[in-house]
Write an enzyme that holds these catalytic residues in place. Structure first.
Site, PDB file in Angstrom:
ATOM      1  N   GLY A 116      12.790 -39.984  23.220  1.00  0.00           N
ATOM      2  CA  GLY A 116      11.788 -40.556  24.099  1.00  0.00           C
ATOM      3  C   GLY A 116      10.409 -40.667  23.476  1.00  0.00           C
ATOM      4  N   THR A 117       9.976 -39.666  22.743  1.00  0.00           N
ATOM      5  CA  THR A 117       8.633 -39.695  22.155  1.00  0.00           C
ATOM      6  C   THR A 117       8.492 -40.845  21.168  1.00  0.00           C
ATOM      7  OG1 THR A 117       8.261 -37.329  22.474  1.00  0.00           O
ATOM      8  CG2 THR A 117       6.985 -38.414  20.744  1.00  0.00           C
TER       9      THR A 117
ATOM     10  N   ASN B  81       8.657 -36.681  35.172  1.00  0.00           N
ATOM     11  CA  ASN B  81       9.483 -35.599  34.657  1.00  0.00           C
ATOM     12  C   ASN B  81       9.299 -34.286  35.407  1.00  0.00           C
ATOM     13  OD1 ASN B  81       6.982 -36.245  33.121  1.00  0.00           O
ATOM     14  ND2 ASN B  81       7.294 -34.219  32.259  1.00  0.00           N
TER      15      ASN B  81
ATOM     16  N   GLN C  38      13.381 -39.996  32.344  1.00  0.00           N
ATOM     17  CA  GLN C  38      13.897 -39.155  33.431  1.00  0.00           C
ATOM     18  C   GLN C  38      14.624 -39.956  34.501  1.00  0.00           C
ATOM     19  OE1 GLN C  38      14.171 -36.039  33.429  1.00  0.00           O
ATOM     20  NE2 GLN C  38      12.711 -35.312  31.895  1.00  0.00           N
TER      21      GLN C  38
ATOM     22  N   HIS D 164      19.185 -36.746  25.276  1.00  0.00           N
ATOM     23  CA  HIS D 164      19.391 -35.374  25.719  1.00  0.00           C
ATOM     24  C   HIS D 164      18.993 -35.146  27.174  1.00  0.00           C
ATOM     25  CE1 HIS D 164      15.317 -33.314  25.555  1.00  0.00           C
ATOM     26  NE2 HIS D 164      15.038 -34.473  24.991  1.00  0.00           N
TER      27      HIS D 164
ATOM     28  N   CYS E 124       7.698 -29.487  26.964  1.00  0.00           N
ATOM     29  CA  CYS E 124       6.779 -29.636  25.833  1.00  0.00           C
ATOM     30  C   CYS E 124       5.425 -29.011  26.120  1.00  0.00           C
ATOM     31  CB  CYS E 124       6.607 -31.106  25.478  1.00  0.00           C
ATOM     32  SG  CYS E 124       5.987 -32.116  26.836  1.00  0.00           S
TER      33      CYS E 124
END
Length: 390
Positions: A71-72, A147, A175, A197, A322
């Site tokens: 995602g990042t 999220n 999400q 994930h 995170c």
């Protein structure tokens, strides 16, 4: 000790059927997918099959899928790849840091940004998006599902605004992927981010939808992988796992598994609220993904509750993984109008495909008794009780 995992928004376990699909690509089928010999071509075929699977999940063409590391990277590629110096970007105050920090970096390079507020339910008002538009606006980046709270944003309305204004629209659907039906054409987005994930595929793989005709600059420079949009040898086992996860999600959504998950989430949420005094749902009244609830418990510290529950076998979280260990309270909950103490007393419960009714029963047994014990040790709760009885 029997352990129950209710932190699936942080990461999900790889489902056995997904792992078994991946297994041959760690050994027997090891070829580089860019090689022209048979070893490479069999892995290339597996990559393209997975691309088709992800495309079916999103309602797009396979050629519009770019595989990433997660995602990042997908968020950064979409934002940095679509915006030029002196352009204006619109985003929201509740975005994941992968978006907020990417936009902040662009601002440091000479771009302008507008960060939109949300209401007490955590919802963006599309009229705020419209008012924020400028002649040099190039991109709107608003997440599909938050999220921390699970709140679903009005992305279709925002997509229509972007279309009318002739600007790019990116949505972080990390999400939302595999939890709700996604149709990129109904949304009208030019880019959409997913992460493996979060949907029972492995860590380290993701996908970015890039609409046909949308020119995006690569972040990574090297070979011509992914149609020159993302250089680097493909993570074949991870991509195969993501493809299998997409197939499973498509099938499950067609059977209404999202409604079954929502029923488990609602039983957990209602049970906690019924048993625990001074507990409230953050984002109540807003549309949410079916697996997530975020509940604040007055007169306790959320991290203390997370640790106490973990010692009893229940894994939950205070918010984004995170941001774990951060001194500051959740930026999402603060943006929704919560006081810092309320934000710090909030806990996220997020279910997964592996969650059972027995897991919910255990959570409903552990959470009320643990909250009660922590409150007994809390001076603020003792004072609150004395005042209430006076």
């Amino acid at each position: 000790m029997h352990r129950v995992y209710l932190d699936n928004n942080a990461t999900t376990p790889v489902l056995p059927e997904i792992f078994e699909t991946m297994r041959p690509y760690f050994g027997e089928h090891f070829g580089n997918a860019s090689s022209i010999h048979s070893h490479g071509q069999e892995t290339r075929a597996a990559v393209e099959d997975a691309r088709e699977s992800v495309a079916r999940l999103l309602g797009c063409a396979a050629a519009e899928i770019v595989f990433t590391s997660g995602g990042t990277e997908g968020d950064n590629l979409a934002i940095a790849g679509l915006v030029n110096k002196a352009d204006h970007v619109i985003t929201s105050s509740i975005e994941h840091h992968a978006v907020l920090h990417a936009c902040k970096h662009l601002e440091e390079l000479g771009c302008d940004q507008t960060v939109l507020p949300v209401d007490g339910r955590g919802l963006i008002d599309p009229s705020d998006v419209k008012r924020a538009l400028r002649p040099n606006t190039k991109l709107i980046s608003v997440m599909m599902a938050n999220n921390e709270t699970g709140v679903l944003q009005p992305v279709e309305e925002i997509g229509r605004l972007a279309c009318e204004a002739g600007i790019y629209f990116h949505t972080d659907a990390v999400q939302a992927g595999a939890k709700v039906l996604i149709d990129v054409n109904r949304i009208g987005c030019h880019a959409l981010t997913m992460s493996g994930h979060k949907m029972h595929a492995p860590q380290g793989v993701g996908a970015l939808f890039v609409r046909k005709g949308t020119k995006i600059r690569p972040l990574l420079h090297g070979g011509r992988h992914e149609r020159s949009r993302r250089a680097g040898t493909e993570n074949v086992p991870g991509i195969v796992g993501l493809g299998k996860a997409a197939d499973l999600a498509n099938h499950a959504l067609g059977l209404g598994d999202d409604s079954k998950l929502a029923a488990l989430r609602d039983r957990l949420e209602h049970g906690i609220i019924a048993q625990v005094e001074d507990a409230e749902v953050n984002g109540e009244g807003a549309p949410r993904v079916p697996n997530t609830t975020n509940i604040r418990f007055g007169h306790i510290e959320g991290e203390s509750l997370v640790i106490a529950l973990d010692l009893k076998g229940l894994a939950v979280s205070t918010g984004a993984a995170c941001s774990s260990g951060a001194i500051e309270p959740s930026h999402v909950l603060i943006a929704m109008g919560l006081r810092p103490a309320q934000a710090r007393s909030s806990i996220r419960f997020s279910l997964g495909k592996q969650t059972t009714a027995d897991d919910i029963d255990l959570a409903l047994a552990l959470v009320p008794e643990t909250v009660a014990r922590l409150r007994e040790l809390s001076p603020s709760y003792t004072k609150h009780t004395v005042r209430a009885q006076a």
